[in-house]
Design a protein around this motif. Structure first.
Motif, mmCIF file in Angstrom:
data_model
loop_
_atom_site.group_PDB
_atom_site.id
_atom_site.type_symbol
_atom_site.label_atom_id
_atom_site.label_comp_id
_atom_site.label_asym_id
_atom_site.label_seq_id
_atom_site.Cartn_x
_atom_site.Cartn_y
_atom_site.Cartn_z
ATOM 1 N N ILE A 93 -5.739 -2.092 -3.170
ATOM 2 C CA ILE A 93 -7.088 -1.528 -3.284
ATOM 3 C C ILE A 93 -7.660 -1.796 -4.690
ATOM 4 O O ILE A 93 -8.869 -1.884 -4.866
ATOM 5 N N SER B 78 -6.227 12.258 -0.297
ATOM 6 C CA SER B 78 -7.525 12.357 -0.964
ATOM 7 C C SER B 78 -7.466 11.465 -2.201
ATOM 8 O O SER B 78 -6.885 10.371 -2.150
ATOM 9 N N ASN C 9 -3.927 8.342 5.856
ATOM 10 C CA ASN C 9 -3.899 7.502 4.653
ATOM 11 C C ASN C 9 -4.992 6.437 4.638
ATOM 12 O O ASN C 9 -5.374 5.972 3.562
ATOM 13 N N GLY D 222 0.800 -1.225 0.000
ATOM 14 C CA GLY D 222 0.000 0.000 0.000
ATOM 15 C C GLY D 222 0.831 1.273 0.000
ATOM 16 O O GLY D 222 2.052 1.261 0.202
ATOM 17 N N LEU D 223 0.140 2.377 -0.214
ATOM 18 C CA LEU D 223 0.779 3.694 -0.209
ATOM 19 C C LEU D 223 1.339 4.003 1.171
ATOM 20 O O LEU D 223 2.384 4.629 1.305
ATOM 21 N N ASP E 293 -8.388 1.955 15.043
ATOM 22 C CA ASP E 293 -9.465 2.113 14.067
ATOM 23 C C ASP E 293 -9.746 3.609 13.975
ATOM 24 O O ASP E 293 -10.194 4.229 14.947
ATOM 25 N N VAL E 294 -9.478 4.195 12.809
ATOM 26 C CA VAL E 294 -9.590 5.655 12.700
ATOM 27 C C VAL E 294 -11.025 6.161 12.794
ATOM 28 O O VAL E 294 -11.246 7.363 12.941
ATOM 29 N N GLY F 227 -3.550 9.521 -8.458
ATOM 30 C CA GLY F 227 -4.299 8.942 -9.573
ATOM 31 C C GLY F 227 -4.457 7.457 -9.320
ATOM 32 O O GLY F 227 -4.609 7.021 -8.167
ATOM 33 N N TYR G 251 -17.420 7.502 -2.413
ATOM 34 C CA TYR G 251 -15.955 7.592 -2.247
ATOM 35 C C TYR G 251 -15.473 8.965 -2.729
ATOM 36 O O TYR G 251 -14.673 9.613 -2.042
ATOM 37 N N ASP H 51 -3.052 0.736 12.160
ATOM 38 C CA ASP H 51 -3.949 0.027 11.238
ATOM 39 C C ASP H 51 -4.859 -0.865 12.054
ATOM 40 O O ASP H 51 -4.698 -1.025 13.276
ATOM 41 N N LYS I 26 -13.620 11.767 -0.373
ATOM 42 C CA LYS I 26 -12.302 12.322 -0.687
ATOM 43 C C LYS I 26 -12.378 13.829 -0.963
ATOM 44 O O LYS I 26 -11.416 14.552 -0.704
ATOM 45 N N THR J 48 -1.991 -0.799 -6.068
ATOM 46 C CA THR J 48 -1.903 -1.344 -4.695
ATOM 47 C C THR J 48 -3.009 -2.394 -4.533
ATOM 48 O O THR J 48 -3.766 -2.649 -5.461
ATOM 49 N N ILE K 16 -3.136 4.039 -8.634
ATOM 50 C CA ILE K 16 -1.869 3.508 -8.136
ATOM 51 C C ILE K 16 -2.029 1.991 -7.946
ATOM 52 O O ILE K 16 -3.019 1.540 -7.352
HETATM 53 P P1 NAD Z 1 -4.799 -0.275 0.832
HETATM 54 O O1 NAD Z 1 -6.096 -1.005 0.850
HETATM 55 O O2 NAD Z 1 -3.546 -1.042 0.612
HETATM 56 O O3 NAD Z 1 -4.620 0.579 2.165
HETATM 57 C C1 NAD Z 1 -5.663 1.016 2.986
HETATM 58 C C2 NAD Z 1 -5.319 0.686 4.427
HETATM 59 O O4 NAD Z 1 -6.275 1.293 5.278
HETATM 60 C C3 NAD Z 1 -5.321 -0.810 4.726
HETATM 61 O O5 NAD Z 1 -4.080 -1.174 5.326
HETATM 62 C C4 NAD Z 1 -6.485 -0.983 5.680
HETATM 63 O O6 NAD Z 1 -6.319 -2.014 6.625
HETATM 64 C C5 NAD Z 1 -6.518 0.384 6.339
HETATM 65 N N1 NAD Z 1 -7.812 0.683 6.973
HETATM 66 C C6 NAD Z 1 -9.060 0.437 6.481
HETATM 67 N N2 NAD Z 1 -9.986 0.817 7.383
HETATM 68 C C7 NAD Z 1 -9.312 1.320 8.460
HETATM 69 C C8 NAD Z 1 -9.714 1.863 9.697
HETATM 70 N N3 NAD Z 1 -11.007 1.985 10.034
HETATM 71 N N4 NAD Z 1 -8.744 2.266 10.560
HETATM 72 C C9 NAD Z 1 -7.444 2.139 10.252
HETATM 73 N N5 NAD Z 1 -6.994 1.640 9.096
HETATM 74 C C10 NAD Z 1 -7.924 1.237 8.205
HETATM 75 O O7 NAD Z 1 -4.969 0.807 -0.307
HETATM 76 P P2 NAD Z 1 -4.030 1.987 -0.829
HETATM 77 O O8 NAD Z 1 -4.228 2.034 -2.291
HETATM 78 O O9 NAD Z 1 -2.664 1.917 -0.263
HETATM 79 O O10 NAD Z 1 -4.819 3.251 -0.245
HETATM 80 C C11 NAD Z 1 -4.275 4.166 0.649
HETATM 81 C C12 NAD Z 1 -5.054 5.457 0.539
HETATM 82 O O11 NAD Z 1 -4.875 6.016 -0.769
HETATM 83 C C13 NAD Z 1 -6.562 5.301 0.722
HETATM 84 O O12 NAD Z 1 -7.071 6.406 1.445
HETATM 85 C C14 NAD Z 1 -7.087 5.334 -0.703
HETATM 86 O O13 NAD Z 1 -8.422 5.746 -0.771
HETATM 87 C C15 NAD Z 1 -6.130 6.339 -1.314
HETATM 88 N N6 NAD Z 1 -6.037 6.296 -2.772
HETATM 89 C C16 NAD Z 1 -5.606 5.166 -3.412
HETATM 90 C C17 NAD Z 1 -5.528 5.163 -4.792
HETATM 91 C C18 NAD Z 1 -5.074 3.947 -5.577
HETATM 92 O O14 NAD Z 1 -5.235 3.952 -6.799
HETATM 93 N N7 NAD Z 1 -4.492 2.945 -4.952
HETATM 94 C C19 NAD Z 1 -5.882 6.308 -5.513
HETATM 95 C C20 NAD Z 1 -6.303 7.426 -4.827
HETATM 96 C C21 NAD Z 1 -6.371 7.421 -3.452
#
Ligand code: NAD
Length: 249
Positions: free
Chosen positions: A192, A139, A88, A18-19, A61-62, A186, A155, A38, A159, A190, A188
């Motif tokens: 997700i 976001s 994040n 993840g990011l 848990d956020v 944009g 979603y 997390d 955001k 991962t 990414i």
């Molecule tokens: P990811 O699913 O790998 O990461 C999300 C993380 O959030 C997970 O580790 C999950 O366990 C954690 N999480 C979920 N609910 C939670 C809670 N209630 N409390 C604490 N942690 C919690 O996905 P990612 O792609 O790494 O996404 C990271 C962020 O980037 C997210 O906010 C996502 O919306 C945003 N984003 C991702 C993309 C993409 O294309 N991957 C694009 C734009 C934005």
């Protein structure tokens, strides 16, 4: 090192693809002590252990204010300060407007938007006391273009809400040297998006992106390090587009 002796908290940082984890790794390489927060099932302690013994992982848990406050208290006890918060944690759901239930709405908005508020509330008193800090909110391009590729309208709304919340906090806390900025990634590669796009579809999308590829987690990590460091010392309330040129306007 850009973040020497600094302390960074990264929510949703335990997913190794993840990011958040990429950001934790780059911040640690730049000298920061990192706390990965997390959900229990994501094993934040295991993720932090991969970075080295000076970093910590905490279950939080956020969407739960008490959980956010307890995690930040534990970080302050371990490290004595907090310089950066990366909001994040986020979840998505690929549905259309008419399919969104009240429960879906709550789930999606709560993690991104309520979570950003609760975690920011939890770190702000310490940042105030230190007379400085950087809050980075993840976001999405989905907020700007009215839908990304995978997220539903709720979603996008969550955001977009993050952008408004971050800008308002930037105004409120700027005089106290606390900067609040957003990144709008944009598409990414991962977890997700895992299993949600075929290789063919990814190639099709890449053709529409000026840099001709999907993003990788390190692309976002670099932007986070910039916003955490003194290099961005005069930036607050900004929206940093990290999308390969997907949204040139
Ligand atoms: P990811 O699913 O790998 O990461 C999300 C993380 O959030 C997970 O580790 C999950 O366990 C954690 N999480 C979920 N609910 C939670 C809670 N209630 N409390 C604490 N942690 C919690 O996905 P990612 O792609 O790494 O996404 C990271 C962020 O980037 C997210 O906010 C996502 O919306 C945003 N984003 C991702 C993309 C993409 O294309 N991957 C694009 C734009 C934005």
């Amino acid at each position: 090192m850009l973040l020497k002796d600094q302390v960074a908290i990264i929510t949703g940082g335990a997913g190794l693809n993840g990011l958040g984890f990429a950001t934790a790794r780059l911040m640690a390489a730049q000298g920061a002590k990192v706390a990965i927060l997390d959900l229990e099932r994501a094993d934040p302690a295991g993720a932090a252990a991969q970075l080295g013994p000076e970093h910590i992982g905490l279950v939080a848990d956020v969407t739960d204010k008490a959980s956010c406050d307890a995690a930040v208290a534990a970080v302050l006890q371990a490290f004595g300060r907090v310089d950066t918060l990366v909001n994040n944690a986020g979840i998505t759901q690929p549905v259309k407007t008419l399919e969104i239930t009240g429960n879906d709405y709550d789930r999606i908005l709560d993690v991104s938007l309520r979570g950003t508020l609760y975690m920011s509330q939890a770190v702000l008193p310490a940042m105030r006391q230190q007379q400085g800090g950087s809050i980075i909110c993840i976001s999405s391009v989905s907020a700007q273009r009215g839908g990304g590729i995978l997220g539903g309208p709720h979603y996008s709304a969550a955001k977009a809400g993050v952008l408004g919340l971050a800008r308002a906090m930037a105004r409120e806390f700027g005089p106290e040297n606390i900067r609040v900025n957003c990144i709008t990634p944009g598409l990414i590669g991962t977890d997700i998006i895992k299993g949600k796009l075929t290789e063919e579809k990814k190639a099709e999308i890449a053709e529409t992106i000026p840099l001709a590829r999907l993003g990788c987690a390190d692309d976002i990590a670099g932007a986070c390090v910039f916003l955490a460091s003194g290099l961005s010392g005069y930036c607050t309330g900004i929206t940093l587009d990290v999308n390969g040129g997907m949204l040139i306007h």
